[in-house]
Design an enzyme around this catalytic site. Sequence first.
Site, PDB file in Angstrom:
ATOM      1  N   SER A 192      17.201 -27.899  19.976  1.00  0.00           N
ATOM      2  CA  SER A 192      15.837 -28.416  20.100  1.00  0.00           C
ATOM      3  C   SER A 192      15.596 -29.759  19.425  1.00  0.00           C
ATOM      4  O   SER A 192      14.516 -30.325  19.558  1.00  0.00           O
ATOM      5  CB  SER A 192      14.847 -27.445  19.463  1.00  0.00           C
ATOM      6  OG  SER A 192      15.210 -26.137  19.684  1.00  0.00           O
ATOM      7  N   THR A 245      10.992 -27.904  16.924  1.00  0.00           N
ATOM      8  CA  THR A 245      10.839 -29.256  16.379  1.00  0.00           C
ATOM      9  C   THR A 245      11.070 -29.198  14.888  1.00  0.00           C
ATOM     10  O   THR A 245      10.708 -28.208  14.265  1.00  0.00           O
ATOM     11  CB  THR A 245       9.372 -29.735  16.605  1.00  0.00           C
ATOM     12  OG1 THR A 245       9.155 -29.891  18.005  1.00  0.00           O
ATOM     13  CG2 THR A 245       9.071 -31.038  15.901  1.00  0.00           C
ATOM     14  N   THR A 266      12.266 -34.133  17.804  1.00  0.00           N
ATOM     15  CA  THR A 266      12.555 -33.040  18.735  1.00  0.00           C
ATOM     16  C   THR A 266      13.198 -33.574  20.017  1.00  0.00           C
ATOM     17  O   THR A 266      13.037 -34.747  20.357  1.00  0.00           O
ATOM     18  CB  THR A 266      11.244 -32.301  19.108  1.00  0.00           C
ATOM     19  OG1 THR A 266      11.551 -31.133  19.862  1.00  0.00           O
ATOM     20  CG2 THR A 266      10.307 -33.164  19.934  1.00  0.00           C
TER      21      THR A 266
HETATM   22  N1  ASP Z   1       6.458 -29.347  20.208  1.00  0.00           N
HETATM   23  C1  ASP Z   1       7.704 -29.581  20.891  1.00  0.00           C
HETATM   24  C2  ASP Z   1       7.408 -30.149  22.235  1.00  0.00           C
HETATM   25  O1  ASP Z   1       6.518 -29.656  22.901  1.00  0.00           O
HETATM   26  C3  ASP Z   1       8.553 -28.389  21.023  1.00  0.00           C
HETATM   27  C4  ASP Z   1       8.514 -27.376  19.902  1.00  0.00           C
HETATM   28  O2  ASP Z   1       8.228 -27.723  18.775  1.00  0.00           O
HETATM   29  O3  ASP Z   1       8.736 -26.181  20.128  1.00  0.00           O
HETATM   30  O4  ASP Z   1       8.084 -31.044  22.653  1.00  0.00           O
END
Ligand code: ASP
Length: 352
Positions: free
Chosen positions: A96, A199, A217
Site C-alpha cells: 500500500s 497509508t 501511499t
Molecule cells: N487513503 C488511501 C487512499 O485512498 C488508502 C488508505 O489509506 O487505505 O488512497
Amino acid sequence: MPGTFVFKSLKPMTRRDFLARSGAVSTLLVTSRPASAAAQPQVGIPASAKPLFVSTWPFGRASNEAALKVFQAGGSLLDAVEQGIWVTESDAGNGSVGLGGIPNAAGVVQLDACIMEGVGHRAGSVAALEGIRHPISVARRVMEKTPHVMLVGEGARQFALEQGFEQGERVSPGREKAWKNWKAQQDAKRASKPKGHDTIALVGLGPDGHLCGGCSTSGMGYKLPGRVGDSPILGSGLYVDDEIGAAGATGIGENVLRYCGSYQVVEYMRQGLSPQDACLETLRRIAKKDPKGFDLSISFIAIDKQGRFGAAGTGSGFQYSVTFPGTSVVLQSPGLTAKSVGPIGGNRPPVK
Ligand code: ASP
C-alpha cells in the site's frame, strides 16, 4: 470508565503488560474528564518524553522508530518525519505504500504523498507520481524549492528526475504478475472494485512544541489511472496547525476527501477536544451526513501540542503506532459502528 487505560495492543495486552513492556511507558499520562463529559480517558506524554511520533497501522512503528533515531541523531523534526516514512516506502512487502504497492488498473504504481511543517505553515505534495522511490521526499522538495504546493503526474515525475531523485520500477515483478491475473479476470469491466489499500500518515511533536507530518501511499490497488485519494490532499489525508495539533488519515480516500477529514480533526482540537475525541467526533460528523453512515472504512490519528494523542476508526477501529523515547507500541483505536457508537464515548451528542 474514568481513569481507565483503554488501549489494547496488537495482541491482547493488559495495562500491566503494557507498562511492563517498557519502563518508560509509565510516563504515559492517563487522565479523565468528568463522567458527565463522557469519561473519555486522555492519553499523553509529559514534556520531558518528547519527541512523540504517531502513525497509522502497525507498519508505522518501524517508521516512528526510524524518525526517533533521526531526531536523536540531530536531524530536524521534518527530517525525522521524512526519513521515518522512507522506511515504509522502502518496504517491498508493503502493498500500500511505495513502489512495492499494488499497481493501478493499467499495471503501474502511482504514488501520492504530502508533507507539512507547522512552523511557517508550509506544505508540499505530489500525486500520481510514477517510478520514484521516495515520493515523500519529492513532496518536501516541492515545498522547499518551488513556489507551488502540489505537483501531479508527469510534471511531478519530471521535477523529481530533474532534482535527481532515485528511480525504481513502475511496478514490482510480483505485483505485475498479480495484476495480470486480476486483469485477466476483469473481462473488460473498467471500473471494477479497487482492492487493497493503506497509508502511512506520520505526525510528530518536537520537544520545542512544534509539529510536522507526512503521508505516503500507493492508494487503492487497481484504481483507475489518475485517481488521487485523500493522502496528498492537505486537510484531507494530513493537516498540521502549529498552534493546535496534527492529524492524518487512512482508509477509503474518497470518504475522507469529501469531508476534509484531517482538517476537521484539528479544528475539533482547536475547540478543546482531546486528540482521541477529535477523531471520534470527526467520524460521527461524517457518518451523520454520509449516506453510507459508519460504513466508510476510514480512520484518523491525531496529536496535540501538549503531547496527547489518539486515534479512531469506523467499524472495529484500527491499529496505530506510538513512539517516544523509551517506548514504541502498537495500539488498538476505538471503533464506531451504527449499532454501537464506540467502546468509549458512548452516545454523546456530536459537538454543534
Ligand atoms: N487513503 C488511501 C487512499 O485512498 C488508502 C488508505 O489509506 O487505505 O488512497
